[in-house]
Motif scaffolding. Sequence first.
Motif, PDB file in Angstrom:
ATOM      1  N   PHE A  17       0.838  -1.202   0.000  1.00 29.74           N
ATOM      2  CA  PHE A  17       0.000   0.000   0.000  1.00 29.74           C
ATOM      3  C   PHE A  17       0.873   1.252   0.000  1.00 29.74           C
ATOM      4  O   PHE A  17       0.646   2.181  -0.780  1.00 29.74           O
ATOM      5  CB  PHE A  17      -0.943   0.003   1.205  1.00 29.74           C
ATOM      6  N   VAL A  18       1.879   1.269   0.870  1.00 27.21           N
ATOM      7  CA  VAL A  18       2.756   2.443   0.955  1.00 27.21           C
ATOM      8  C   VAL A  18       3.584   2.582  -0.318  1.00 27.21           C
ATOM      9  O   VAL A  18       3.777   3.693  -0.830  1.00 27.21           O
ATOM     10  CB  VAL A  18       3.652   2.384   2.208  1.00 27.21           C
ATOM     11  N   ARG A  19       4.053   1.472  -0.864  1.00 32.55           N
ATOM     12  CA  ARG A  19       4.819   1.528  -2.121  1.00 32.55           C
ATOM     13  C   ARG A  19       3.962   2.125  -3.243  1.00 32.55           C
ATOM     14  O   ARG A  19       4.414   2.971  -4.009  1.00 32.55           O
ATOM     15  CB  ARG A  19       5.312   0.143  -2.510  1.00 32.55           C
ATOM     16  N   LYS A  20       2.693   1.707  -3.332  1.00 31.79           N
ATOM     17  CA  LYS A  20       1.790   2.237  -4.363  1.00 31.79           C
ATOM     18  C   LYS A  20       1.505   3.720  -4.106  1.00 31.79           C
ATOM     19  O   LYS A  20       1.501   4.527  -5.032  1.00 31.79           O
ATOM     20  CB  LYS A  20       0.483   1.436  -4.403  1.00 31.79           C
ATOM     21  N   LEU A  21       1.290   4.073  -2.858  1.00 37.97           N
ATOM     22  CA  LEU A  21       1.053   5.465  -2.501  1.00 37.97           C
ATOM     23  C   LEU A  21       2.256   6.318  -2.895  1.00 37.97           C
ATOM     24  O   LEU A  21       2.111   7.395  -3.474  1.00 37.97           O
ATOM     25  CB  LEU A  21       0.790   5.568  -0.995  1.00 37.97           C
ATOM     26  N   ASN A  61       0.416   5.603  11.360  1.00 40.03           N
ATOM     27  CA  ASN A  61      -0.284   6.761  11.895  1.00 40.03           C
ATOM     28  C   ASN A  61       0.259   8.059  11.307  1.00 40.03           C
ATOM     29  O   ASN A  61      -0.501   8.954  10.925  1.00 40.03           O
ATOM     30  CB  ASN A  61      -0.184   6.769  13.420  1.00 40.03           C
ATOM     31  N   VAL A  62       1.588   8.167  11.195  1.00 36.04           N
ATOM     32  CA  VAL A  62       2.213   9.364  10.626  1.00 36.04           C
ATOM     33  C   VAL A  62       1.881   9.476   9.133  1.00 36.04           C
ATOM     34  O   VAL A  62       1.561  10.566   8.641  1.00 36.04           O
ATOM     35  CB  VAL A  62       3.737   9.366  10.873  1.00 36.04           C
ATOM     36  N   PHE A  63       1.961   8.362   8.412  1.00 34.96           N
ATOM     37  CA  PHE A  63       1.579   8.379   6.990  1.00 34.96           C
ATOM     38  C   PHE A  63       0.137   8.859   6.832  1.00 34.96           C
ATOM     39  O   PHE A  63      -0.169   9.681   5.969  1.00 34.96           O
ATOM     40  CB  PHE A  63       1.692   6.985   6.364  1.00 34.96           C
ATOM     41  N   ALA A  64      -0.760   8.309   7.643  1.00 36.17           N
ATOM     42  CA  ALA A  64      -2.179   8.663   7.547  1.00 36.17           C
ATOM     43  C   ALA A  64      -2.365  10.157   7.757  1.00 36.17           C
ATOM     44  O   ALA A  64      -3.086  10.816   6.993  1.00 36.17           O
ATOM     45  CB  ALA A  64      -2.986   7.858   8.558  1.00 36.17           C
ATOM     46  N   PRO A  71      -5.713   5.649   9.341  1.00 39.75           N
ATOM     47  CA  PRO A  71      -4.852   4.469   9.473  1.00 39.75           C
ATOM     48  C   PRO A  71      -5.537   3.213   8.920  1.00 39.75           C
ATOM     49  O   PRO A  71      -4.876   2.311   8.419  1.00 39.75           O
ATOM     50  CB  PRO A  71      -4.623   4.362  10.980  1.00 39.75           C
ATOM     51  N   ARG A  72      -6.853   3.181   8.966  1.00 37.57           N
ATOM     52  CA  ARG A  72      -7.607   2.038   8.419  1.00 37.57           C
ATOM     53  C   ARG A  72      -7.361   1.852   6.927  1.00 37.57           C
ATOM     54  O   ARG A  72      -7.449   0.742   6.415  1.00 37.57           O
ATOM     55  CB  ARG A  72      -9.100   2.218   8.630  1.00 37.57           C
ATOM     56  N   ASP A  73      -7.097   2.952   6.215  1.00 41.61           N
ATOM     57  CA  ASP A  73      -6.881   2.869   4.772  1.00 41.61           C
ATOM     58  C   ASP A  73      -5.668   2.017   4.419  1.00 41.61           C
ATOM     59  O   ASP A  73      -5.568   1.504   3.307  1.00 41.61           O
ATOM     60  CB  ASP A  73      -6.704   4.270   4.173  1.00 41.61           C
ATOM     61  N   PHE A  74      -4.745   1.860   5.348  1.00 44.82           N
ATOM     62  CA  PHE A  74      -3.521   1.102   5.104  1.00 44.82           C
ATOM     63  C   PHE A  74      -3.719  -0.396   5.328  1.00 44.82           C
ATOM     64  O   PHE A  74      -2.841  -1.190   5.004  1.00 44.82           O
ATOM     65  CB  PHE A  74      -2.400   1.611   6.017  1.00 44.82           C
ATOM     66  N   LEU A  75      -4.867  -0.742   5.896  1.00 50.12           N
ATOM     67  CA  LEU A  75      -5.150  -2.147   6.230  1.00 50.12           C
ATOM     68  C   LEU A  75      -6.197  -2.733   5.296  1.00 50.12           C
ATOM     69  O   LEU A  75      -7.025  -2.002   4.751  1.00 50.12           O
ATOM     70  CB  LEU A  75      -5.624  -2.240   7.678  1.00 50.12           C
ATOM     71  N   PRO A  76      -6.181  -4.044   5.128  1.00 52.69           N
ATOM     72  CA  PRO A  76      -7.199  -4.680   4.277  1.00 52.69           C
ATOM     73  C   PRO A  76      -8.573  -4.616   4.936  1.00 52.69           C
ATOM     74  O   PRO A  76      -8.682  -4.425   6.151  1.00 52.69           O
ATOM     75  CB  PRO A  76      -6.698  -6.121   4.158  1.00 52.69           C
ATOM     76  N   SER A  77      -9.605  -4.790   4.155  1.00 57.79           N
ATOM     77  CA  SER A  77     -10.965  -4.739   4.693  1.00 57.79           C
ATOM     78  C   SER A  77     -11.338  -6.001   5.465  1.00 57.79           C
ATOM     79  O   SER A  77     -12.296  -6.000   6.226  1.00 57.79           O
ATOM     80  CB  SER A  77     -11.974  -4.505   3.567  1.00 57.79           C
ATOM     81  N   ALA A  78     -10.578  -7.061   5.281  1.00 56.72           N
ATOM     82  CA  ALA A  78     -10.814  -8.319   5.995  1.00 56.72           C
ATOM     83  C   ALA A  78      -9.457  -8.912   6.394  1.00 56.72           C
ATOM     84  O   ALA A  78      -8.425  -8.555   5.826  1.00 56.72           O
ATOM     85  CB  ALA A  78     -11.572  -9.301   5.111  1.00 56.72           C
TER      86      ALA A  78
END
Length: 88
Positions: A17-21, A61-64, A71-78
């Motif tokens: 996720f961070v690499r794509k961002l 948290n800092v990225f968010a 911070p939820r955006d960095f995690l999968p939905s499941a």
Amino acid sequence: MEGKVKLDLIEQHVVDFVRKLRADKKLRQEDIAYIIGVKASFIGNVENSGNPAKYNLKHINVFADHFGLSPRDFLPSAALLEKKDKKV
């Protein structure tokens, strides 16, 4: 004997996720390092699949905050769990 380090699926998800961002924002590893207050070599290690380095919750948290995300955006939905072979 050196082998490839295997991150848990959820750890790899965050790295990806961070690499794509980073790619979407046209940022360098150095830019990402500056945002979370680490050396650029740490980001290189995180993005190297053979290295056990990974982002922690403080980094997320800092990225968010920096990117205006949750911070939820960095995690999968499941939950992401590896399938284990059941031996009977």
